[in-house]
Design a protein around this motif. Structure first.
Motif, PDB file in Angstrom:
ATOM      1  N   GLU A   6      30.779  31.346  32.844  1.00 22.35           N
ATOM      2  CA  GLU A   6      30.417  32.125  31.664  1.00 22.35           C
ATOM      3  C   GLU A   6      29.893  31.202  30.575  1.00 22.35           C
ATOM      4  OE1 GLU A   6      33.618  34.631  30.369  1.00 22.35           O
ATOM      5  OE2 GLU A   6      33.956  35.493  32.352  1.00 22.35           O
ATOM      6  N   TRP A  45      31.403  43.011  22.556  1.00 20.73           N
ATOM      7  CA  TRP A  45      31.320  41.676  23.146  1.00 20.73           C
ATOM      8  C   TRP A  45      29.890  41.139  23.225  1.00 20.73           C
ATOM      9  CZ3 TRP A  45      35.189  44.968  25.278  1.00 20.73           C
ATOM     10  CH2 TRP A  45      36.496  44.484  25.134  1.00 20.73           C
ATOM     11  N   LEU A  47      27.014  42.281  24.518  1.00 19.25           N
ATOM     12  CA  LEU A  47      26.329  42.357  25.807  1.00 19.25           C
ATOM     13  C   LEU A  47      24.970  43.012  25.620  1.00 19.25           C
ATOM     14  CD1 LEU A  47      29.153  43.794  28.119  1.00 19.25           C
ATOM     15  CD2 LEU A  47      28.550  41.396  27.771  1.00 19.25           C
ATOM     16  N   LEU A  63      23.310  42.321  33.327  1.00 20.59           N
ATOM     17  CA  LEU A  63      23.819  42.046  31.991  1.00 20.59           C
ATOM     18  C   LEU A  63      23.427  40.659  31.494  1.00 20.59           C
ATOM     19  CD1 LEU A  63      27.540  43.246  32.318  1.00 20.59           C
ATOM     20  CD2 LEU A  63      25.603  44.541  31.420  1.00 20.59           C
ATOM     21  N   GLU A  64      23.272  40.566  30.183  1.00 16.51           N
ATOM     22  CA  GLU A  64      23.130  39.283  29.497  1.00 16.51           C
ATOM     23  C   GLU A  64      24.294  39.162  28.525  1.00 16.51           C
ATOM     24  OE1 GLU A  64      19.960  37.014  26.490  1.00 16.51           O
ATOM     25  OE2 GLU A  64      19.603  39.071  27.151  1.00 16.51           O
ATOM     26  N   THR A  65      25.019  38.048  28.615  1.00 16.22           N
ATOM     27  CA  THR A  65      26.179  37.861  27.741  1.00 16.22           C
ATOM     28  C   THR A  65      25.792  36.939  26.586  1.00 16.22           C
ATOM     29  OG1 THR A  65      26.945  36.034  29.137  1.00 16.22           O
ATOM     30  CG2 THR A  65      27.845  38.209  29.597  1.00 16.22           C
ATOM     31  N   LYS A  66      25.446  37.532  25.475  1.00 18.54           N
ATOM     32  CA  LYS A  66      24.978  36.738  24.335  1.00 18.54           C
ATOM     33  C   LYS A  66      26.087  35.896  23.727  1.00 18.54           C
ATOM     34  CE  LYS A  66      21.081  39.689  23.309  1.00 18.54           C
ATOM     35  NZ  LYS A  66      20.301  40.419  22.310  1.00 18.54           N
ATOM     36  N   LEU A  70      32.093  37.566  29.864  1.00 14.42           N
ATOM     37  CA  LEU A  70      31.857  38.614  30.849  1.00 14.42           C
ATOM     38  C   LEU A  70      33.167  39.243  31.320  1.00 14.42           C
ATOM     39  CD1 LEU A  70      29.814  40.138  32.671  1.00 14.42           C
ATOM     40  CD2 LEU A  70      30.288  38.396  34.405  1.00 14.42           C
TER      41      LEU A  70
END
Length: 197
Positions: A6, A45, A47, A63-66, A70
Motif C-alpha cells: 500500500e 479514505w 479512494l 481503485l486508486e488509493t490517494k 486499501l
C-alpha cells in the motif's frame, strides 16, 4: 497470506467473491447499499474508483488509493455490507470467501485493459448482450447514459481516448467492444503485482 503493498497513488484491481461462490447481491436494494458504502469509503479514505462491476456472486473494483490505504476501507465495506446483507436476508455467518483479493496494477500498462475486462464481465457471463445494457457497472456513466457519482473517476481514463468528450466516449466504446480473449492477469508476479519488473 498474500502481502498487501500500500502506498499513496497506488492502483488496484480488487475482487471479492461470495463464500462457496454463493450470491452476495440478491436484489437492487443490496446493490444500492453496496454503492453507498463504496461512496462513503471513497470520501473517508480518499479512494478514487476508476471502474466497477457488481456481478451476482462477486464484484470487481479498479481503485486508486490517494492516501495510501486499501485494507481499512475494504474491510469497512465488506464488514458493514455483510451485516446489512445478513439482516436483509435473515442469515448468519460469513458472506465473503476469505479476504478480498487485491492486485497492485501498473497504471501505464494495465489500467485500460483492466477497465475493459471489468466492463465486459457481465457480457462474458452471459448476463447481457452489450456492456451498455448492464446498469450495475461504471460503463453507463462512462457513456453518459447514467449519472457519474462524485467518487467515480471517468476523466482520467477518457482523457486518453480523444480531445473532446464525444470523441473520447466513441473511442472508449470501440475499445471496450474489442473481443479480447487473452488473460489480462497472465503477467501477474507473485499473485500481488501486475506490471513490469
Amino acid at each position: 497470506r498474500a502481502l498487501r503493498i500500500e502506498y499513496p497513488g497506488a492502483f488496484y484491481h480488487v475482487l471479492a467473491r461470495g463464500n462457496e461462490r454463493k450470491d452476495i447481491f440478491q436484489d437492487n436494494e443490496d446493490r444500492y447499499y453496496f454503492l453507498e458504502l463504496l461512496a462513503e469509503a471513497a470520501a473517508r479514505w480518499s479512494l478514487s474508483v476508476h471502474a466497477y462491476a457488481l456481478m451476482t456472486n462477486h464484484y470487481h473494483l479498479l481503485l486508486e488509493t490517494k492516501a495510501g490505504m486499501l485494507s481499512l476501507p475494504m474491510r469497512h465495506i465488506n464488514g458493514v455490507y455483510t451485516q446489512f446483507f445478513n439482516r436483509q436476508h435473515n442469515r448468519v455467518g460469513h458472506l465473503f470467501q476469505g479476504r478480498f483479493k487485491a492486485l497492485l496494477v501498473e497504471k501505464e500498462n494495465y489500467l485500460f485493459t483492466l477497465s475493459r475486462y471489468i466492463h465486459q464481465n457481465p457480457v462474458k457471463a452471459g448476463m447481457v448482450k452489450s456492456a451498455l445494457d448492464y446498469p450495475w457497472s461504471s460503463y453507463p456513466a462512462y457513456m453518459g447514459i447514467a449519472r457519474t457519482p462524485a467518487w467515480l473517476n471517468t476523466k482520467d481514463t477518457l482523457s486518453e481516448f480523444g480531445t473532446n468528450l464525444d470523441s473520447q466516449r466513441e473511442n472508449f466504446q470501440a475499445f471496450i467492444g474489442i473481443d479480447d480473449e487473452s488473460d489480462p492477469f497472465k503477467n501477474t508476479i507473485g499473485q500481488i503485482v501486475l506490471g513490469s519488473k
